[in-house]
Design a protein around this motif. Structure first.
Motif, PDB file in Angstrom:
ATOM      1  N   VAL A 209       1.071  -1.248  -0.043  1.00 27.95           N
ATOM      2  CA  VAL A 209       0.125  -0.058   0.074  1.00 27.95           C
ATOM      3  C   VAL A 209       0.811   1.318  -0.053  1.00 27.95           C
ATOM      4  CG1 VAL A 209      -1.731   1.385   1.154  1.00 27.95           C
ATOM      5  CG2 VAL A 209      -1.900  -1.126   1.229  1.00 27.95           C
ATOM      6  N   ARG A 210       0.549   2.259  -0.662  1.00 25.23           N
ATOM      7  CA  ARG A 210       1.332   3.370  -0.983  1.00 25.23           C
ATOM      8  C   ARG A 210       0.974   4.544  -0.439  1.00 25.23           C
ATOM      9  NH1 ARG A 210       5.668   2.204  -4.113  1.00 25.23           N
ATOM     10  NH2 ARG A 210       5.328   0.502  -5.614  1.00 25.23           N
ATOM     11  N   ASN A 211       1.513   5.591  -0.071  1.00 25.18           N
ATOM     12  CA  ASN A 211       0.802   6.616   0.744  1.00 25.18           C
ATOM     13  C   ASN A 211       0.197   7.474  -0.526  1.00 25.18           C
ATOM     14  OD1 ASN A 211       0.618   9.140   2.119  1.00 25.18           O
ATOM     15  ND2 ASN A 211       2.744   9.891   1.783  1.00 25.18           N
ATOM     16  N   GLY A 212      -1.347   7.733  -0.070  1.00 28.97           N
ATOM     17  CA  GLY A 212      -2.001   8.580  -0.712  1.00 28.97           C
ATOM     18  C   GLY A 212      -3.114   7.612  -1.720  1.00 28.97           C
ATOM     19  N   GLN A 213      -2.896   6.147  -1.458  1.00 28.91           N
ATOM     20  CA  GLN A 213      -3.626   5.311  -2.341  1.00 28.91           C
ATOM     21  C   GLN A 213      -4.895   5.278  -1.681  1.00 28.91           C
ATOM     22  OE1 GLN A 213      -1.682   1.624  -2.788  1.00 28.91           O
ATOM     23  NE2 GLN A 213      -3.438   0.608  -3.785  1.00 28.91           N
ATOM     24  N   LYS A 214      -6.059   4.963  -2.602  1.00 27.27           N
ATOM     25  CA  LYS A 214      -7.398   4.918  -2.088  1.00 27.27           C
ATOM     26  C   LYS A 214      -7.350   3.362  -1.836  1.00 27.27           C
ATOM     27  CE  LYS A 214     -12.501   5.454  -2.930  1.00 27.27           C
ATOM     28  NZ  LYS A 214     -13.365   6.010  -3.870  1.00 27.27           N
ATOM     29  N   LEU A 215      -7.929   3.026  -0.703  1.00 25.95           N
ATOM     30  CA  LEU A 215      -8.193   1.694  -0.251  1.00 25.95           C
ATOM     31  C   LEU A 215      -9.715   1.067  -0.301  1.00 25.95           C
ATOM     32  CD1 LEU A 215      -6.288   1.940   2.896  1.00 25.95           C
ATOM     33  CD2 LEU A 215      -5.413   1.418   0.758  1.00 25.95           C
ATOM     34  N   GLY A 216     -10.619   1.845  -0.293  1.00 27.13           N
ATOM     35  CA  GLY A 216     -11.813   1.347  -0.258  1.00 27.13           C
ATOM     36  C   GLY A 216     -13.094   2.383   0.284  1.00 27.13           C
ATOM     37  N   GLU A 217     -14.103   2.047   0.362  1.00 29.08           N
ATOM     38  CA  GLU A 217     -15.133   2.998   0.709  1.00 29.08           C
ATOM     39  C   GLU A 217     -16.023   2.031   1.948  1.00 29.08           C
ATOM     40  OE1 GLU A 217     -17.778   4.418  -2.076  1.00 29.08           O
ATOM     41  OE2 GLU A 217     -16.255   5.730  -3.140  1.00 29.08           O
ATOM     42  N   PHE A 218     -16.442   2.926   3.252  1.00 27.59           N
ATOM     43  CA  PHE A 218     -17.086   2.272   4.167  1.00 27.59           C
ATOM     44  C   PHE A 218     -18.314   3.153   4.743  1.00 27.59           C
ATOM     45  CE2 PHE A 218     -17.389   1.706   9.016  1.00 27.59           C
ATOM     46  CZ  PHE A 218     -17.524   0.299   9.025  1.00 27.59           C
ATOM     47  N   ILE A 219     -19.446   2.452   4.794  1.00 27.15           N
ATOM     48  CA  ILE A 219     -20.591   3.363   4.913  1.00 27.15           C
ATOM     49  C   ILE A 219     -21.621   2.610   6.233  1.00 27.15           C
ATOM     50  CG2 ILE A 219     -20.874   3.834   2.528  1.00 27.15           C
ATOM     51  CD1 ILE A 219     -23.343   1.848   2.548  1.00 27.15           C
ATOM     52  N   ASN A 220     -22.390   3.442   6.505  1.00 31.77           N
ATOM     53  CA  ASN A 220     -23.244   2.921   7.805  1.00 31.77           C
ATOM     54  C   ASN A 220     -24.565   2.792   7.107  1.00 31.77           C
ATOM     55  OD1 ASN A 220     -25.139   2.689   9.762  1.00 31.77           O
ATOM     56  ND2 ASN A 220     -24.428   4.726  10.911  1.00 31.77           N
TER      57      ASN A 220
END
Length: 375
Positions: A209-220
């Motif tokens: 994983v690199r700095n500034g990389q998008k990893l995903g989305e998390f919601i309620n």
């Protein structure tokens, strides 16, 4: 002989002509058949003015009210956790979403904490001799210092001499350097800010994983919002907290929502205002398309009828003594299928359904479709 034949033929022609002429005269004098006049049966209602709400239809897609896009602020190898980082995985608040390998960086943090501890330990003899009144609080600080825990806050400095002494030895700068490293170390572990579900996962365990990389989305997934645009003419009547009825495209399910926010500015291009509707239900999912009906305003002393009952001349058909007549009407609001009218007296008998070929003065026979008066 020839003359006799011609005379006979002439007499025959004259007789036929007389017979045909008499037939034509008789047919002309015969009275025309009377076509029975058909009186159409029309469905009517009796007007009873009431307070009619103006309902504004709108539609849009649902988005989670609480949503977080996950980004990495540090670089490291994605470590395997208790749960797989996959879309659809549920996490409780405070539970680890992503953990990166921070062994190397952790060692540098521990080294800085050790240097801070040594720096304070070095000045303790001088404090005992020159500042005996503050020696004990610094001694207590060293006793509570644990390399395996977060660095505790430095003791409060009592006077100016102590401040010069502590600052001159580099204690304060070393402390804030350690706190900065600890803050960055915490970014190797991303926790759930609330209980929810992962809707997008862009990395897998074991990847760099690199700095500034998008990893995903998390919601309620418990509460959603729907953004809709309505005419600016209703900007002053729509209020927060207004109840809203929503339904799916198939019209099989209905949900209840409320107006949570109203944008304070009007879109200059479309001349519309943005309204946010909050809704919560276990059946809802992010991205679902819903239709909403906003109660924008109430019109007193009015009725609501089908749009096809209003003529182009802004008139409606009424029935008076079994005869169709036209009555001027004042349209207040048009929807897709309905129109709200004012200035229609109570007790007026109006058409409930359109009549093909209707005209003023047409004789009709009335039939009431409903027991209730039209409102």
């Amino acid at each position: 002989m020839r003359k006799n034949i011609l005379s006979i033929i002439g007499i025959i022609l004259i007789g036929v002509s007389i017979f045909i002429a008499k037939k034509l005269i008789d047919n002309k004098n015969q009275p025309k058949p009377v076509i029975p006049k058909v009186v159409k049966t029309v469905i009517v209602d009796t007007v009873q003015n009431t307070t009619v709400p103006i309902v504004i239809p709108a539609n849009g897609n649902l988005t989670a009210k609480q949503r977080v896009e996950l980004y990495s602020e540090v670089q490291g190898i994605f470590k395997t956790g208790k749960k797989l980082f996959k879309a659809g995985t549920k996490y409780n608040r405070g539970e680890t979403l992503i953990s990166l390998d921070a062994a190397e960086y952790y060692a540098s943090v521990q080294s800085a904490k050790s240097n801070l501890y040594n720096s304070i330990a070095t000045i303790m003899p001088d404090l005992r001799l020159d500042f005996p009144d503050v020696f004990q609080k610094w001694q207590n600080y060293l006793n509570s210092f644990d390399l395996n825990k977060t660095t505790p806050k430095l003791p409060e400095i009592s006077n100016e001499k102590e401040n010069y002494f502590i600052t001159g030895r580099g204690i304060v700068s070393a402390y804030y350097n350690v706190k900065n490293l600890e803050q960055r170390l915490a970014k190797y572990r991303i926790t759930a800010p609330f209980s929810g579900i992962l809707t997008e996962a862009l990395v897998t365990e074991g990847t760099l994983v690199r700095n500034g990389q998008k990893l995903g989305e998390f919601i309620n997934p418990e509460t959603y919002e729907m953004e809709v645009a309505i005419s600016k003419s209703f900007a002053d009547v729509l209020k927060e907290g207004e109840n809203v009825s929503l339904n799916n495209l198939e019209k099989t399910k209905t949900y209840q929502g409320t107006v949570s926010r109203v944008n304070g500015s009007i879109d200059a291009t479309t001349q519309t205002i943005t309204v946010f509707i909050e809704v919560a239900h276990s059946d809802l999912k992010e991205g679902m398309y819903l239709e909403a009906n906003l109660n924008a305003q109430k019109v007193d002393n009015a009725i609501q009828i089908d749009r096809n009952l209003l003529l182009d001349s802004q008139e409606i058909y009424v029935v008076n003594d079994s005869v169709l007549q036209v009555l001027p009407a004042k349209p207040i609001h048009f929807s897709d299928t309905k129109v709200i009218l004012k200035d229609i007296p109570n007790g007026t008998v109006i058409l409930n359904k359109p009549v093909p070929g209707a005209y003023a003065g047409m004789k009709v026979q009335t039939l009431t479709q409903k027991k209730d008066s039209i409102k």
